[in-house]
Design an enzyme around this catalytic site. Structure first.
Site, mmCIF file in Angstrom:
data_model
loop_
_atom_site.group_PDB
_atom_site.id
_atom_site.type_symbol
_atom_site.label_atom_id
_atom_site.label_comp_id
_atom_site.label_asym_id
_atom_site.label_seq_id
_atom_site.Cartn_x
_atom_site.Cartn_y
_atom_site.Cartn_z
ATOM 1 N N GLU A 64 51.265 48.157 41.343
ATOM 2 C CA GLU A 64 51.579 48.540 39.958
ATOM 3 C C GLU A 64 52.152 49.943 39.866
ATOM 4 O O GLU A 64 52.979 50.229 39.016
ATOM 5 C CB GLU A 64 50.323 48.426 39.085
ATOM 6 C CG GLU A 64 50.594 48.628 37.613
ATOM 7 C CD GLU A 64 49.427 48.197 36.742
ATOM 8 O OE1 GLU A 64 49.160 48.888 35.751
ATOM 9 O OE2 GLU A 64 48.779 47.169 37.050
ATOM 10 N N ASP A 100 47.394 45.956 39.382
ATOM 11 C CA ASP A 100 45.981 46.110 39.007
ATOM 12 C C ASP A 100 45.356 44.747 38.734
ATOM 13 O O ASP A 100 45.975 43.875 38.105
ATOM 14 C CB ASP A 100 45.843 46.995 37.778
ATOM 15 C CG ASP A 100 46.011 48.473 38.116
ATOM 16 O OD1 ASP A 100 46.273 48.791 39.290
ATOM 17 O OD2 ASP A 100 45.873 49.310 37.201
ATOM 18 N N TYR A 106 36.878 50.013 40.454
ATOM 19 C CA TYR A 106 37.867 49.706 39.406
ATOM 20 C C TYR A 106 37.269 49.949 38.017
ATOM 21 O O TYR A 106 36.233 49.389 37.665
ATOM 22 C CB TYR A 106 38.311 48.253 39.550
ATOM 23 C CG TYR A 106 39.436 47.865 38.626
ATOM 24 C CD1 TYR A 106 40.741 48.240 38.903
ATOM 25 C CD2 TYR A 106 39.190 47.127 37.475
ATOM 26 C CE1 TYR A 106 41.790 47.889 38.063
ATOM 27 C CE2 TYR A 106 40.231 46.761 36.623
ATOM 28 C CZ TYR A 106 41.519 47.150 36.926
ATOM 29 O OH TYR A 106 42.550 46.812 36.093
#
Length: 838
Positions: free
Chosen positions: A9, A105, A327
């Site tokens: 990303e 992501d 994350y």
């Protein structure tokens, strides 16, 4: 030899993957080795567009061309990232690339970024999905060994596309319809709405309406001080027969609504003996759950004042750059059931840090066990809770350290036993009147040890230790007071409480377990809520005042309009929360995308039709009556949907001027003083923002007044009726307020001999008179907060007088090397040498 193309990303993630897999050669904007080609997007590269055959070139904002519901959407390259898109298309079409790996992501938006690129490229090459929970090299290599098949994330892709298209349909059609409605009588009054943004705004407006209508009620409390043999303790009168009253939410057991009753109890009990009974019960308090993004944003806002956007940015940096957190864009507050070994590895790594004493306690006590409150596969969606990784944090700045500390302490504390207390309730009866006293003594600090609590400091500060009593001997009512008080309106939302309300679809749910259960029907997702709040601020629907969020006049006007048009879909948090729930069902494969989009199209048509059907009609609402008389006839001025209108003559002023809506207080100032400002947020015909003063002319019209131009007056300005703010740093002449500026008296008029002036507003921040006076007297202001940089970032700085009398920024000195980010030195306001002209 065939190769696999990895698309991340962001460039930083691509670089991390290259380091983790190894043996890559760096080319221009991509990496390559014998097995892989590796590159990245830079966020979204494409945006939705109406196909050429269905888009109207002229009159887009007219009702005649609404609704816009194309049978399909095109994708247009975003201009500023077009070069990166061309590179990726070229790599995708390379003949030696036979497989694509989606390394964007691991969530809805990451999936959307990748899908749009693939769709634009028109490729049919097979796809694999990299699902990263952590950015450590070990975690990256392990994720590559467990690549997902494309079919496993197909429903996530459908949910992502549905979210994008539904937001476009509602946002574009709703905005064009509301703008067309507001522009019926001339001008162009852009009125933005959004599928999630507008119901969120409705929550704030409804709270503000309650606050404005709130009428305080007087009540009294009776506080007594009782004496024992050698000690004193306090008690508060209460009604033993009290039960919650649904019709009177302000009722409490200790509140008395009749002062006469309160005074009578005081007189009856003064100096009388009291009989004491008490009961002690053990109580436990468990550690709150691990953090998901929303709960982390709430805590960071409550403790440090961080905005939701700031917290998300910090968490993303700690994940991507420093690799010390997992994350962050997660809605889960639990860990996988097979994660016990990983947790122990992380605890071993923390053993070498400042958290070592707590990590060792957890490991030595064998507290990491399969506990459904912590390890629970049923409570995990795409990602698990935010926890630290096994990497030691290095070179974190002060605010990164604060957020890392918040996550790490929660991670450690969750494994500790519950905190244990002995809660004592003492009832003292005087002449039959009960007084309650509560004490809490910590028996075992448990998880609170991680936060610095202990038996010693808790019982000497937070804990209330009641003095011992002799059960056979009465106490004396030494002092008794009747305390007058008033009920208070509900508090305004701050970002912490608004995030909680968004999570609960408009309901402020305090219990975190219940809130987690409701979050599936919340407004937006943890990953989007920060952007929703920032969007409301940037569109001037909200203002940040301190830590509070205040809806503006523009916000009230929009919600009034939507209520008048009877469009509950755009103002009901429950309805919007249900849409979010349906998107989650698409992700889980429980709902067809086509069914969801059909409902969204119906909703869009209804929004447009309601606006069309109300053309020319008056929009009723709860409008204000101005506190100042009409300047023309002295009559009463009422606010209407579009104007401030005198009820006795033809005097009226529009509420919107150059795209900016006036607050009631601003209009009252303009009418009573003939001038108001400087005000921000006006927009020119070219779309540029500008600031201005507004003057009321002799013919009762509003006129822009800029002032401060070097040659605007032929003669010198008369400042004789104004107090000087100080001496000019260039020529020592007096400095005065003039138009949008603070200016030297010799800097205006044709014959000006000085050029010193500084704006009343600098980078979206109003500069107070007091600060200019201090600047001119001492050469430096106080530390001023809430400047907004050209990139939209808030910052704090001093204003100082620099060389040749120029006004410059001077920034706080950060912690020097060798000092911890939380050391006292980092909190001082010592100026650095880093300056920038203001």
């Amino acid at each position: 030899m065939s190769k696999k193309l990895i698309i991340a990303e962001k460039p930083s993630v691509a670089a991390d993957i290259a380091r983790a897999l190894g043996n890559f050669t760096k080319e221009t904007d991509y990496f390559e080795n014998d097995e892989y080609v590796l590159s990245s997007a830079v966020g979204h590269l494409l945006e939705l567009a109406v196909p050429e055959d269905y888009e109207v070139k002229r009159g887009k904002w007219s009702f005649d061309h609404l609704p816009v519901i194309p049978p399909y959407f095109d994708l247009n390259p975003i201009e500023k990232t077009a070069t990166r898109l061309k590179l990726l298309i070229k790599l995708i079409k390379r003949k030696d690339v036979d497989t694509l790996i989606n390394a964007c992501d691991a969530g809805r938006e990451g999936e959307l970024i990748f899908r749009y690129i693939i769709r634009h490229a028109g490729t049919k090459k097979p796809i694999k999905r990299l699902w990263l929970q952590s950015m450590t090299p070990t975690a990256i290599r392990e994720a590559f060994s467990k690549l997902l098949d494309d079919s496993e994330v197909q429903s996530l892709a459908e949910a992502a596309t549905s979210r994008s298209e539904s937001d476009w349909l509602v946002g574009i059609n709703g905005t064009r319809a509301m703008t067309a409605f507001n522009s019926q009588e001339g001008g162009f009054h852009k009125t933005t709405v959004g599928r999630v943004q507008t119901p969120t705004l409705a929550i704030l407006v409804e709270r503000e309406e309650v606050i404005k209508k709130f009428v305080p009620k007087d009540y009294w409390e009776i506080h007594a001080t009782f004496s024992t043999d050698n000690n004193h303790y306090k008690g508060k009168w209460f009604d033993e027969k009290f039960s919650k009253d649904k019709e009177n939410s302000e009722a409490r057991a200790e509140r008395i609504w009749d002062q006469g009753k309160a005074d009578a109890i005081k007189i009856r009990c003064q100096s009388k003996p009291g009989i004491v009974s008490e009961e002690s019960k053990p109580a436990k308090e468990t550690c709150p759950l691990l953090y998901d993004l929303t709960s982390l944003q709430r805590d960071a806002n409550s403790r440090f004042g961080f905005s939701a956007k700031t917290t998300l940015g910090l968490a993303q940096t700690l994940y991507e750059k420093h690799k010390v957190l997992t994350y962050p864009r997660t809605d889960s507050r639990a860990l996988p059931e097979d994660y016990i070994a990983t947790v122990k590895d992380t605890l071993h790594s923390l053993d070498k840090t400042q958290y070592g004493v707590f990590a060792r306690q957890v490991l030595d006590s064998d507290w990491v066990k399969l506990n459904k409150r912590i390890f629970n596969n049923t409570k995990i969606s795409d990602h698990f809770a935010i926890i630290p990784t096994s990497l030691e944090p290095k070179k974190l700045n002060e605010i990164e350290t604060k957020l890392y500390d918040l996550v790490t302490k929660r991670f450690l504390a969750i494994f500790y036993p519950a905190a244990e207390f002995l809660v004592t309730t003492r009832i003292t009866r005087v002449e039959g009147e009960p007084f309650k006293t509560e004490g809490r003594i910590m028996i075992n600090a448990g998880w609170q040890t991680v936060y610095g609590k202990s038996l010693i400091n808790d019982n000497s500060s937070d804990g209330i230790v009641l003095p011992a009593i002799n059960a056979d001997k009465p106490v004396i009512t030494e002092e008794i007071k009747v305390i007058p008080n008033q009920t208070r309106p509900p508090a305004r939302f701050n970002e912490s409480t608004l995030l909680s309300a968004m999570e609960g679809a408009g309901k402020l749910v305090e219990d975190e377990e219940l809130r987690a259960a409701m979050s599936a029907k919340g407004l937006g997702t943890p990953a989007t809520r920060a952007a929703i709040i920032e969007g409301l601020v940037s569109e001037n629907y909200l203002q940040r005042i301190g830590r509070e969020l205040h809806p503006t006049a523009k916000a009230f006007s929009l919600i009034t309009l939507l209520r008048g048009l009877k469009i509950p879909e755009l103002i009901s948090p429950e309805l919007t929360g249900d849409w979010e729930f349906k998107l989650r069902q698409i992700e889980q494969g429980k709902l067809k995308r086509e069914m969801f989009m059909t409902k969204i199209a119906e909703m869009t048509k209804h929004i447009v039709e309601q606006a069309k059907n109300h053309r020319g009609k008056t929009i009723s609402g709860d409008f204000a009556i101005l506190k100042v008389p009409c300047p023309k006839c002295g009559g009463v001025i009422h606010e209407t949907y579009k104007k401030f209108q005198c009820q006795q003559c033809d005097f009226a002023l529009w509420k919107i001027l150059a795209g900016r809506q006036f607050e009631v207080g601003e209009m009252e100032t303009l009418i009573s003083q003939g001038e108001v400002g400087p005000l921000q947020g006006f927009r020119s015909k070219m779309g540029r923002l500008f600031n201005a003063n507004i003057k009321l002319t002799d013919t009762f019209e509003m006129k822009f007044e800029f002032g401060g131009n070097d040659t605007e007056e032929a003669d010198a300005i008369d400042f004789s009726n104004q107090p000087s703010l100080g001496r000019c740093p260039k020529c020592s002449s007096p400095v005065y307020e003039h138009g949008l500026y603070y200016v030297c008296e010799k800097a205006v008029g044709v014959t000006h001999t000085c050029n010193f002036k500084t704006g009343k507003i600098i980078l979206n921040r109003s500069i107070e008179h007091e600060q200019i006076t201090k600047l001119l007297q001492t050469g430096k202001t106080d530390l001023l907060t809430k400047f907004i940089s050209k990139k939209g970032r808030p910052f704090s700085a001093y204003l100082v007088i620099g060389k040749e009398g120029k006004i410059e920024f001077e920034f706080e000195q950060k912690a020097s090397k060798g000092k911890t980010a939380n050391s006292d030195e980092s909190k001082t306001s010592l100026p650095s040498s880093k300056k920038k002209e203001a």
